[in-house]
Motif scaffolding. Structure first.
Motif, mmCIF file in Angstrom:
data_model
loop_
_atom_site.group_PDB
_atom_site.id
_atom_site.type_symbol
_atom_site.label_atom_id
_atom_site.label_comp_id
_atom_site.label_asym_id
_atom_site.label_seq_id
_atom_site.Cartn_x
_atom_site.Cartn_y
_atom_site.Cartn_z
ATOM 1 N N HIS A 4 -11.038 -0.703 -1.306
ATOM 2 C CA HIS A 4 -11.620 0.480 -0.663
ATOM 3 C C HIS A 4 -10.562 1.230 0.151
ATOM 4 O O HIS A 4 -10.541 2.466 0.171
ATOM 5 C CB HIS A 4 -12.783 0.081 0.242
ATOM 6 N N LEU A 5 -9.683 0.481 0.813
ATOM 7 C CA LEU A 5 -8.630 1.111 1.601
ATOM 8 C C LEU A 5 -7.670 1.885 0.698
ATOM 9 O O LEU A 5 -7.288 3.022 1.017
ATOM 10 C CB LEU A 5 -7.873 0.041 2.393
ATOM 11 N N ARG A 6 -7.293 1.296 -0.412
ATOM 12 C CA ARG A 6 -6.406 1.997 -1.355
ATOM 13 C C ARG A 6 -7.051 3.305 -1.844
ATOM 14 O O ARG A 6 -6.402 4.343 -1.917
ATOM 15 C CB ARG A 6 -6.105 1.107 -2.564
ATOM 16 N N ARG A 7 -8.330 3.209 -2.187
ATOM 17 C CA ARG A 7 -9.030 4.392 -2.684
ATOM 18 C C ARG A 7 -9.069 5.477 -1.614
ATOM 19 O O ARG A 7 -8.867 6.658 -1.890
ATOM 20 C CB ARG A 7 -10.443 4.002 -3.114
ATOM 21 N N HIS A 8 -9.310 5.068 -0.393
ATOM 22 C CA HIS A 8 -9.366 6.022 0.715
ATOM 23 C C HIS A 8 -8.009 6.682 0.932
ATOM 24 O O HIS A 8 -7.912 7.898 1.121
ATOM 25 C CB HIS A 8 -9.813 5.293 1.974
ATOM 26 N N LEU B 89 0.831 -1.195 0.000
ATOM 27 C CA LEU B 89 0.000 0.000 0.000
ATOM 28 C C LEU B 89 0.871 1.252 0.000
ATOM 29 O O LEU B 89 1.945 1.273 0.616
ATOM 30 C CB LEU B 89 -0.908 0.014 1.223
ATOM 31 N N ASP B 90 0.372 2.292 -0.656
ATOM 32 C CA ASP B 90 1.087 3.568 -0.710
ATOM 33 C C ASP B 90 0.721 4.408 0.510
ATOM 34 O O ASP B 90 -0.085 5.351 0.444
ATOM 35 C CB ASP B 90 0.746 4.318 -1.999
ATOM 36 N N LEU C 129 1.579 -4.423 9.729
ATOM 37 C CA LEU C 129 1.916 -3.247 8.931
ATOM 38 C C LEU C 129 3.427 -3.068 8.972
ATOM 39 O O LEU C 129 3.994 -2.728 10.006
ATOM 40 C CB LEU C 129 1.210 -2.009 9.491
ATOM 41 N N GLU C 130 4.095 -3.294 7.836
ATOM 42 C CA GLU C 130 5.554 -3.255 7.780
ATOM 43 C C GLU C 130 6.029 -2.229 6.748
ATOM 44 O O GLU C 130 5.547 -2.227 5.611
ATOM 45 C CB GLU C 130 6.109 -4.622 7.368
ATOM 46 N N PRO C 131 6.986 -1.379 7.102
ATOM 47 C CA PRO C 131 7.525 -0.434 6.116
ATOM 48 C C PRO C 131 8.405 -1.155 5.097
ATOM 49 O O PRO C 131 9.210 -2.009 5.458
ATOM 50 C CB PRO C 131 8.340 0.527 6.976
ATOM 51 N N ASN D 39 6.999 6.007 2.281
ATOM 52 C CA ASN D 39 5.553 6.093 2.076
ATOM 53 C C ASN D 39 4.965 4.834 1.442
ATOM 54 O O ASN D 39 4.000 4.897 0.667
ATOM 55 C CB ASN D 39 5.202 7.305 1.210
ATOM 56 N N ARG D 40 5.525 3.689 1.792
ATOM 57 C CA ARG D 40 5.015 2.417 1.259
ATOM 58 C C ARG D 40 5.148 1.337 2.324
ATOM 59 O O ARG D 40 6.161 1.262 3.024
ATOM 60 C CB ARG D 40 5.767 2.026 -0.010
ATOM 61 N N SER D 41 4.104 0.513 2.429
ATOM 62 C CA SER D 41 4.072 -0.510 3.478
ATOM 63 C C SER D 41 3.548 -1.824 2.931
ATOM 64 O O SER D 41 2.749 -1.860 1.984
ATOM 65 C CB SER D 41 3.156 -0.063 4.632
ATOM 66 N N LYS D 42 4.004 -2.903 3.566
ATOM 67 C CA LYS D 42 3.432 -4.221 3.294
ATOM 68 C C LYS D 42 2.292 -4.441 4.279
ATOM 69 O O LYS D 42 2.430 -4.207 5.486
ATOM 70 C CB LYS D 42 4.475 -5.322 3.456
#
Length: 285
Positions: free
Chosen positions: A268-272, A126-127, A227-229, A233-236
């Motif tokens: 939905h999370l990406r869009r948010h 995720l960004d 949640l891993e960096p 500004n990007r995480s796994k």
């Protein structure tokens, strides 16, 4: 954790699920039984009262609703224990089977635990920073219905320190009302180790908030988000979904719907996140 994000049985109305072998006459008959069962209930009445438990400023004893230290410690232990159990499932590499591989890199695997319960693990990138994801998924959990249409509401009914809360969650009604809504009562625990944040959870019981008329109370957990960096500004994002929807739905139907619900939630999370609105800490409504 975060179970009503699962648009329960939304998969039933999806064309790609209608064509699956599991949705044959037997499944339809069982679904019909659940619909008939739900139709005998009164219309859903969602409890929206949020209990705030703070120490009285006038020296009076706390109310009966206020959790005592022993009770608070118990719920915190449940949250931590759920997180540790979920992590042990994720870290055990045996038995995982790939269910879905998306073009954007999202992957969902599943495995069967003792008791013939299937769990699903989603991995995505995720960004957003770990802190931003923690803010959206834990700190502002009550705002989740604003960006995830599968959720009708989430309320924090008890705050047990800064890292543990108990939430009541209600899934949104599905198209055509084919399947009744579910509600969930869960303890959620947040823990940070080095640069990684873990969000664990599991179902709990509160006498003050029993199952409500019009809903089937589902049970989740132990479950967790990791949640891993992985860069600026990007995480796994890793999500173990461990959910018992209860009711009359056959496992074959549920096991087809849950992976799709994970993909929907991530979309939905990406869009948010892309709108930036959730990262500004706007107030709840």
């Amino acid at each position: 954790m975060l179970p009503a994000l699962v648009k329960l049985c939304c998969g039933i109305s999806y064309p790609h699920l209608r064509s699956m072998a599991g949705l044959q006459r037997a499944a339809v008959a069982v679904i019909g039984q659940e619909i008939s069962h739900l139709n005998t209930r009164r219309p859903p009445q969602v409890q929206t009262h949020v209990q705030t438990h703070t120490a009285p400023s006038n020296g009076e004893a706390p109310s009966e609703d206020a959790p005592c230290k022993k009770e608070q410690s118990l719920y915190e232990q449940q949250g931590r224990g759920a997180m540790e159990t979920a992590l042990s499932v994720i870290q055990d590499r045996d038995g995982w089977k790939t269910e879905v591989t998306e073009r954007d890199g999202d992957v969902i695997c599943s495995k069967v635990l003792r008791g013939n319960r299937r769990v699903f693990k989603l991995e995505a990138e995720l960004d957003a920073t770990v802190e931003q994801l923690h803010h959206v998924l834990f700190v502002r959990v009550e705002d989740m219905h604003r960006w995830n249409p599968s959720i009708q509401q989430i309320r924090v009914v008890r705050r047990l320190g800064s890292d543990t809360v108990i939430t009541h969650e209600v899934s949104a009604a599905t198209a055509g009302n084919l399947i009744g809504q579910r509600d969930f009562l869960s303890v959620r625990h947040s823990w940070k180790h080095q640069d990684t944040v873990y969000l664990g959870g599991t179902s709990v019981h509160l006498e003050a908030l029993p199952p409500q008329s019009g809903f089937i109370r589902a049970e989740d957990g132990p479950t967790c988000f990791i949640l891993e960096p992985i860069g600026p500004n990007r995480s796994k994002f890793t999500w173990l979904l461990n959910l018992d929807v209860k009711g009359w739905l056959p496992k074959s139907v549920v096991n087809q719907a849950l992976p799709r619900a994970q993909l929907d939630f991530t979309r939905h999370l990406r869009r948010h996140l892309s709108t930036g609105g959730a990262l500004q800490g706007e107030p709840s409504r």
